[in-house]
Design a protein around this motif. Structure first.
Motif, PDB file in Angstrom:
ATOM      1  N   THR A  94      25.255   2.999 -25.810  1.00  0.00           N
ATOM      2  CA  THR A  94      24.205   4.007 -25.853  1.00  0.00           C
ATOM      3  C   THR A  94      23.479   3.925 -24.528  1.00  0.00           C
ATOM      4  N   LEU A  95      23.222   5.068 -23.969  1.00  0.00           N
ATOM      5  CA  LEU A  95      22.704   5.105 -22.616  1.00  0.00           C
ATOM      6  C   LEU A  95      21.232   4.731 -22.583  1.00  0.00           C
ATOM      7  N   LEU A  96      20.914   3.720 -21.762  1.00  0.00           N
ATOM      8  CA  LEU A  96      19.517   3.396 -21.536  1.00  0.00           C
ATOM      9  C   LEU A  96      19.144   4.054 -20.228  1.00  0.00           C
ATOM     10  N   CYS A  97      18.253   4.990 -20.297  1.00  0.00           N
ATOM     11  CA  CYS A  97      17.952   5.753 -19.100  1.00  0.00           C
ATOM     12  C   CYS A  97      16.484   6.096 -19.080  1.00  0.00           C
TER      13      CYS A  97
ATOM     14  N   SER B 149      32.153  20.254 -16.308  1.00  0.00           N
ATOM     15  CA  SER B 149      31.039  20.580 -15.412  1.00  0.00           C
ATOM     16  C   SER B 149      29.878  19.640 -15.691  1.00  0.00           C
ATOM     17  N   ILE B 150      28.955  19.608 -14.745  1.00  0.00           N
ATOM     18  CA  ILE B 150      27.737  18.813 -14.905  1.00  0.00           C
ATOM     19  C   ILE B 150      26.555  19.773 -14.766  1.00  0.00           C
ATOM     20  N   ASN B 151      25.493  19.555 -15.555  1.00  0.00           N
ATOM     21  CA  ASN B 151      24.344  20.472 -15.435  1.00  0.00           C
ATOM     22  C   ASN B 151      23.483  20.108 -14.232  1.00  0.00           C
ATOM     23  N   LYS B 152      22.552  20.979 -13.870  1.00  0.00           N
ATOM     24  CA  LYS B 152      21.797  20.775 -12.622  1.00  0.00           C
ATOM     25  C   LYS B 152      20.831  19.598 -12.732  1.00  0.00           C
ATOM     26  N   GLU B 153      20.388  19.277 -13.957  1.00  0.00           N
ATOM     27  CA  GLU B 153      19.531  18.095 -14.151  1.00  0.00           C
ATOM     28  C   GLU B 153      20.346  16.807 -14.004  1.00  0.00           C
ATOM     29  N   GLY B 154      21.653  16.927 -14.101  1.00  0.00           N
ATOM     30  CA  GLY B 154      22.525  15.750 -13.977  1.00  0.00           C
ATOM     31  C   GLY B 154      22.513  14.852 -15.196  1.00  0.00           C
ATOM     32  N   ASN B 155      22.016  15.358 -16.330  1.00  0.00           N
ATOM     33  CA  ASN B 155      21.970  14.493 -17.518  1.00  0.00           C
ATOM     34  C   ASN B 155      22.969  14.875 -18.604  1.00  0.00           C
TER      35      ASN B 155
ATOM     36  N   ARG C  68      24.418  11.632 -19.761  1.00  0.00           N
ATOM     37  CA  ARG C  68      24.549  10.997 -18.460  1.00  0.00           C
ATOM     38  C   ARG C  68      23.164  10.631 -17.954  1.00  0.00           C
ATOM     39  N   CYS C  69      23.059   9.469 -17.336  1.00  0.00           N
ATOM     40  CA  CYS C  69      21.784   9.056 -16.756  1.00  0.00           C
ATOM     41  C   CYS C  69      21.799   9.394 -15.262  1.00  0.00           C
ATOM     42  N   PRO C  70      20.952  10.321 -14.827  1.00  0.00           N
ATOM     43  CA  PRO C  70      20.991  10.722 -13.411  1.00  0.00           C
ATOM     44  C   PRO C  70      20.656   9.569 -12.463  1.00  0.00           C
ATOM     45  N   GLN C  71      19.812   8.628 -12.903  1.00  0.00           N
ATOM     46  CA  GLN C  71      19.389   7.534 -12.014  1.00  0.00           C
ATOM     47  C   GLN C  71      20.501   6.524 -11.771  1.00  0.00           C
ATOM     48  N   THR C  72      21.253   6.191 -12.823  1.00  0.00           N
ATOM     49  CA  THR C  72      22.303   5.176 -12.679  1.00  0.00           C
ATOM     50  C   THR C  72      23.689   5.796 -12.539  1.00  0.00           C
ATOM     51  N   GLY C  73      23.803   7.085 -12.861  1.00  0.00           N
ATOM     52  CA  GLY C  73      25.103   7.749 -12.822  1.00  0.00           C
ATOM     53  C   GLY C  73      25.980   7.429 -14.016  1.00  0.00           C
ATOM     54  N   LEU C  74      25.485   6.590 -14.934  1.00  0.00           N
ATOM     55  CA  LEU C  74      26.324   6.159 -16.059  1.00  0.00           C
ATOM     56  C   LEU C  74      26.468   7.256 -17.105  1.00  0.00           C
ATOM     57  N   LEU C  75      27.683   7.336 -17.637  1.00  0.00           N
ATOM     58  CA  LEU C  75      27.974   8.263 -18.729  1.00  0.00           C
ATOM     59  C   LEU C  75      27.815   7.519 -20.042  1.00  0.00           C
TER      60      LEU C  75
END
Ligand SMILES: *[C@@H]1O[C@H](CO)[C@@H](O)[C@H](O)[C@H]1NC(C)=O
Ligand SMILES: *[C@@H]1O[C@H](CO)[C@@H](O)[C@H](O)[C@H]1NC(C)=O
Ligand SMILES: *[C@@H]1O[C@H](CO)[C@@H](O)[C@H](O)[C@H]1NC(C)=O
Length: 397
Positions: A14-17, A348-354, A371-378
């Motif tokens: 589970t993504l920690l972001c 595709s990826i959205n503009k927020e990158g999440n 997706r976590c924009p800060q870490t890039g993790l999916l």
């Protein structure tokens, strides 16, 4: 241990972001079964896996939608019909709307088998199409979407004996790409092991031939993505037959474009070559240009819970997630995660990158991946929609 076993580990993550933004919006999905479907998603945190229903469905793109090109500033969605059972393809221009419905503005017949398109030229009044089936590259004046006008057709011919005669029976242009300066068009050709290259007049859109870029024989160039890092530009070519990622240093000496190969690595990163039965497909760069994600098909590398019946499982191909070194352009493997099913042809990826929207061609499904924009993790799957037919693309509005 083979690195592909990492898949299992990333499954439950589970993504920690910290800074994960909420986002919401529309996604357009093309299916070979004649439809362009509009989905409406909302992405918050800890909401489980939402099942999305279509907010609109259009059947006006004609038989086999293979690709969608969105021109957001003009609210135009171009739908490309590959015409799998017809001698020609088709190009349709739709007007988009906040409610998700698509209004057909114009439609024209094209050369055979188009699979990708990109807008180019001043005020985005040009559209360039790659024709896999027709071994061609065409350009269109789309300044009046109701009167789409063919400008040029480049038809390619094999020049030598291909390394992979089974798949390289003819030139197979697979994508039309505009470089970050907006001055050059590139066309990876799976059949010729080349990237065709053009400059153009931004007003008349007239093409000027440039010597193509040769790629290692048998690679089967498919899709290409650019990354701009300060004064540096890198390009990443994904090859479908060789299952490789080829990195280039891109420079612009005297206003020309120059590609210098800096690496050629397997689609899963440094290590042994991937099996030739795999078929690497899409390559997407994150909005912050720090990460690069590749999809690979025909791997069946892991199993995941069935979206419609979570007590059973389905096989899934992977998404391969890399961090880009801003100085050298090298790729460092970050994680391999399930794509959400079989044959992730495009995503595709959205503009927020999440959020990622992944089209699973063989499952009739689009899945959304956190997706976590800060870490890039999916992370986890957060939503999905079942859509009839083979899914060919999913594009955020
Ligand atoms: C999409 O969903 C949001 C949130 O539920 C809603 O406010 C909006 O009206 C929906 N848009 C469409 C086009 O259905
Ligand atoms: C890439 O191009 C830059 C010029 O922009 C050059 O300084 C650098 O050495 C090149 N790097 C490689 C790896 O070719
Ligand atoms: C992947 O799994 C599905 C379902 O079991 C099967 O139909 C398909 O042939 C498999 N594909 C590959 C490339 O192994």
């Amino acid at each position: 241990m083979p690195r592909r076993n990492n898949l299992q580990k990333s499954l439950a993550a589970t993504l920690l972001c910290a800074g994960n933004l909420a986002s919401a919006g529309l996604v357009y999905v093309s299916s070979y079964s004649q439809t362009v479907t509009t989905l409406n998603y909302t992405h918050g945190q800890n909401t489980g896996i939402q099942k999305l229903s279509p907010v609109a469905v259009s059947q006006s793109c004609s038989d086999n939608p293979s690709w969608l090109t969105l021109d957001s500033p003009d609210s135009i969605l171009y739908c490309i019909n590959e015409g799998l059972n017809t001698p020609n393809g088709a190009l349709t221009a739709f007007r988009t709307s906040p409610g998700g419905t698509l209004q057909k503005l114009g439609q024209v017949s094209t050369a055979n088998g188009p699979v990708s398109g990109v807008v180019f030229g001043n005020n985005r009044h040009g559209l360039a199409l790659a024709h896999y089936g027709g071994s061609a590259f065409t350009t269109w004046d789309v300044s009046n979407p109701a009167k789409l006008k063919l400008l040029q057709t480049k038809t390619y011919k094999l020049t030598g004996t291909p390394a992979r005669p089974d798949r390289q029976d003819a030139p197979h242009p697979h994508e039309a790409v505009l470089d970050p300066t907006g001055k050059f068009l590139l066309v990876p050709d799976l059949g010729m092991d080349l990237i065709h290259l053009y400059s153009f007049d931004p007003n008349t859109l007239a093409l000027k031939d440039i010597t193509p870029i040769s790629v290692k024989p048998g690679s089967g160039p498919r899709h290409l993505a650019f990354v701009v890092k300060g004064s540096k530009t890198f390009a990443y070519l994904v090859t479908e037959l060789g299952n490789t990622i080829i990195g280039y240093n891109v420079t612009y000496p005297n206003g020309q474009i120059k590609f210098t190969e800096i690496f050629n690595i397997p689609s899963h990163g440094q290590g042994p070559a991937e099996p030739s039965s795999y078929a690497a497909a899409e390559v997407v760069v994150s909005p912050d240009s720090n990460y690069l994600i590749v999809s690979s098909r025909a791997e069946n590398s892991t199993i995941i819970p069935d979206f419609d019946n979570p007590s059973t499982t389905i096989p899934s191909d992977p998404l391969i997630n890399f961090k880009i070194d801003a100085t050298t352009g090298q790729l460092k493997l970050l994680q391999v995660v399930p794509a959400g099913g079989q044959f992730p042809r495009q995503f595709s990826i959205n503009k927020e990158g999440n959020l990622l929207a992944v089209g699973l061609q063989d499952d009739g499904r689009v899945v959304f991946v956190d997706r976590c924009p800060q870490t890039g993790l999916l992370g986890d799957f957060v939503a999905y929609a079942d859509i009839a037919g083979q899914i060919t693309s999913a594009v955020f509005a």
